[in-house]
Design a protein around this motif. Sequence first.
Motif, PDB file in Angstrom:
ATOM      1  N   THR A   1      48.543  39.967   9.420  1.00 55.78           N
ATOM      2  CA  THR A   1      47.946  39.103  10.472  1.00 55.78           C
ATOM      3  C   THR A   1      48.131  39.351  11.896  1.00 55.78           C
ATOM      4  N   GLY A   2      49.499  39.748  12.211  1.00 58.66           N
ATOM      5  CA  GLY A   2      49.999  39.859  13.504  1.00 58.66           C
ATOM      6  C   GLY A   2      50.287  38.775  14.180  1.00 58.66           C
ATOM      7  N   ASP A   3      50.477  37.390  13.471  1.00 59.70           N
ATOM      8  CA  ASP A   3      50.714  36.297  13.916  1.00 59.70           C
ATOM      9  C   ASP A   3      52.139  35.824  14.124  1.00 59.70           C
ATOM     10  N   GLN A   4      53.109  36.584  13.350  1.00 62.89           N
ATOM     11  CA  GLN A   4      54.358  36.267  13.389  1.00 62.89           C
ATOM     12  C   GLN A   4      54.980  36.195  14.547  1.00 62.89           C
ATOM     13  N   PHE A   5      56.086  35.592  14.659  1.00 61.70           N
ATOM     14  CA  PHE A   5      56.995  35.528  15.924  1.00 61.70           C
ATOM     15  C   PHE A   5      58.391  35.885  15.440  1.00 61.70           C
ATOM     16  N   GLY A   6      58.847  37.329  15.752  1.00 61.53           N
ATOM     17  CA  GLY A   6      60.125  37.576  15.334  1.00 61.53           C
ATOM     18  C   GLY A   6      59.907  38.332  13.710  1.00 61.53           C
ATOM     19  N   LYS A   7      60.677  38.647  13.271  1.00 62.08           N
ATOM     20  CA  LYS A   7      61.093  39.519  11.969  1.00 62.08           C
ATOM     21  C   LYS A   7      60.769  38.624  10.687  1.00 62.08           C
ATOM     22  N   ILE A   8      59.913  39.423   9.817  1.00 62.56           N
ATOM     23  CA  ILE A   8      59.725  38.898   8.539  1.00 62.56           C
ATOM     24  C   ILE A   8      60.649  39.372   7.500  1.00 62.56           C
TER      25      ILE A   8
ATOM     26  N   ALA B   1      69.332  41.988   7.952  1.00 60.37           N
ATOM     27  CA  ALA B   1      68.354  42.958   7.405  1.00 60.37           C
ATOM     28  C   ALA B   1      67.177  42.694   8.701  1.00 60.37           C
ATOM     29  N   ALA B   2      67.499  41.970   9.662  1.00 63.91           N
ATOM     30  CA  ALA B   2      66.394  41.707  10.922  1.00 63.91           C
ATOM     31  C   ALA B   2      67.079  42.420  12.215  1.00 63.91           C
ATOM     32  N   VAL B   3      68.035  42.873  12.173  1.00 65.35           N
ATOM     33  CA  VAL B   3      68.969  43.493  13.439  1.00 65.35           C
ATOM     34  C   VAL B   3      68.631  44.959  13.771  1.00 65.35           C
TER      35      VAL B   3
ATOM     36  N   PHE C   1      72.424  39.465  22.129  1.00 60.60           N
ATOM     37  CA  PHE C   1      71.321  39.462  20.982  1.00 60.60           C
ATOM     38  C   PHE C   1      71.296  38.437  19.935  1.00 60.60           C
ATOM     39  N   ARG C   2      70.111  38.137  19.665  1.00 62.74           N
ATOM     40  CA  ARG C   2      69.816  37.066  18.475  1.00 62.74           C
ATOM     41  C   ARG C   2      68.508  37.433  17.668  1.00 62.74           C
ATOM     42  N   PRO C   3      68.979  38.090  16.824  1.00 66.01           N
ATOM     43  CA  PRO C   3      67.690  38.430  16.104  1.00 66.01           C
ATOM     44  C   PRO C   3      66.752  37.130  15.736  1.00 66.01           C
ATOM     45  N   VAL C   4      65.512  37.341  15.996  1.00 64.34           N
ATOM     46  CA  VAL C   4      64.676  36.025  15.576  1.00 64.34           C
ATOM     47  C   VAL C   4      64.008  36.431  14.344  1.00 64.34           C
ATOM     48  N   VAL C   5      64.100  35.438  13.208  1.00 62.46           N
ATOM     49  CA  VAL C   5      63.328  35.643  12.129  1.00 62.46           C
ATOM     50  C   VAL C   5      62.187  34.697  11.929  1.00 62.46           C
ATOM     51  N   ASP C   6      61.037  35.246  11.573  1.00 67.68           N
ATOM     52  CA  ASP C   6      59.608  34.405  11.692  1.00 67.68           C
ATOM     53  C   ASP C   6      59.564  33.769  10.349  1.00 67.68           C
ATOM     54  N   ARG C   7      59.871  34.191   9.284  1.00 74.53           N
ATOM     55  CA  ARG C   7      59.434  33.559   8.072  1.00 74.53           C
ATOM     56  C   ARG C   7      60.600  34.295   6.842  1.00 74.53           C
ATOM     57  N   VAL C   8      60.915  33.704   5.815  1.00 70.60           N
ATOM     58  CA  VAL C   8      61.520  34.496   4.811  1.00 70.60           C
ATOM     59  C   VAL C   8      60.759  34.303   3.475  1.00 70.60           C
ATOM     60  N   PHE C   9      60.495  35.221   2.831  1.00 69.45           N
ATOM     61  CA  PHE C   9      59.590  35.179   1.573  1.00 69.45           C
ATOM     62  C   PHE C   9      60.634  35.560   0.280  1.00 69.45           C
ATOM     63  N   PRO C  10      60.508  35.012  -0.870  1.00 63.52           N
ATOM     64  CA  PRO C  10      61.114  35.683  -1.852  1.00 63.52           C
ATOM     65  C   PRO C  10      60.486  37.002  -2.506  1.00 63.52           C
ATOM     66  N   LEU C  11      61.329  37.903  -3.129  1.00 65.85           N
ATOM     67  CA  LEU C  11      60.813  39.209  -3.389  1.00 65.85           C
ATOM     68  C   LEU C  11      59.472  39.074  -4.330  1.00 65.85           C
TER      69      LEU C  11
END
Length: 332
Positions: free
Chosen positions: A319-326, A125-127, A297-307
């Motif tokens: 917030t714009g503070d993430q580093f990579g994909k949410i 889901a991050a690619v 290519f290495r997709p970077v994931v910032d955080r994972v949340f439950p639905l």
Amino acid sequence: MTKVVRFHELGGPEVMRVEDLEPGEPGPGEVRIRVEAIGLNRAEALFRRGVYIEPVRRFPARLGAEAAGVVEAVGPGVTGFAPGQAVSTVPGFSQNDYGVYAERAIVPAWALLRRPDGMDAVAGAAVWMPYLTAYGALVEVGGMRPGDAVALNAASSGVGLAAIQTANRVGARPIAITRGNGKRERLLAEGAAEVIVAGEEDVPTRLMELTGGRGVEYVFDAVAGPGVTDLARAVAPGGTHFLYGALSGLPTPYPGFDLGMPALNMRTYTVLETMRDPERLRRGTEFVASGLRDGAFRPVVDRVFPLEEIVEAHRHMETGDQFGKIVVTTSA
């Protein structure tokens, strides 16, 4: 019944609700997937607020175009997919027609790609959105070549990091622009050749220094607004300034006249240019798949949340503070 995120009015993250609905059956040319993970994109926040390039046509409205899951059912006329296959969606359809913020979702079959072997749902889901955005603008449209320099702001976003890796893949030189010093080392670790801290350095002057006075062949701009004039000062003659986002929220001038009419190409770009052109999409998916296979290519994931925490996930995105994909995961 399946859990689905919908909103009944325009507004902030709080307008989203998790509701129980019948999943429905796929129609001609459609596939129903059991969604395992959802990639969040700023387009969804803009759509929810009513300031996206496409307005919301009806309420209640759904959200989301990027997900990974497993095929559950195929509609009439669908070939090449069968129940049990692991897939990802490519975000080329309208959120007025489909939405993947759900435990189960119906999507057009043309928007599905088989998930590479060994790739889990979160990575799946991050690619595609980040890498196809970067590829489509810089390689497909721009023709980026070895030795070219590309300046990119919002460098710590999913797309920004994908653009860094894409530039390195073709032998170009990615120069990351970030608002603060806190992300410098991480951006260098992810492959940025140089990092410019906008709050501490004069960006166009530094870009000219880093390119020996030549300027950058490409600007990959997610911010737009008045800052385009300064960035355009550092574009090499005949270079291209891509506008693929408008995070500033301010009017964007055309800087060519103020700068004395240089040989400046300036154009907007959305990933839909790639998604809705079968040949571009074929080339793009092959490009990305080859980079995934060899580790470029290495997709970077910032955080994972439950639905169930979709509101908090959107607040974090804004917030714009993430580093990579949410990424949001489901319990389906």
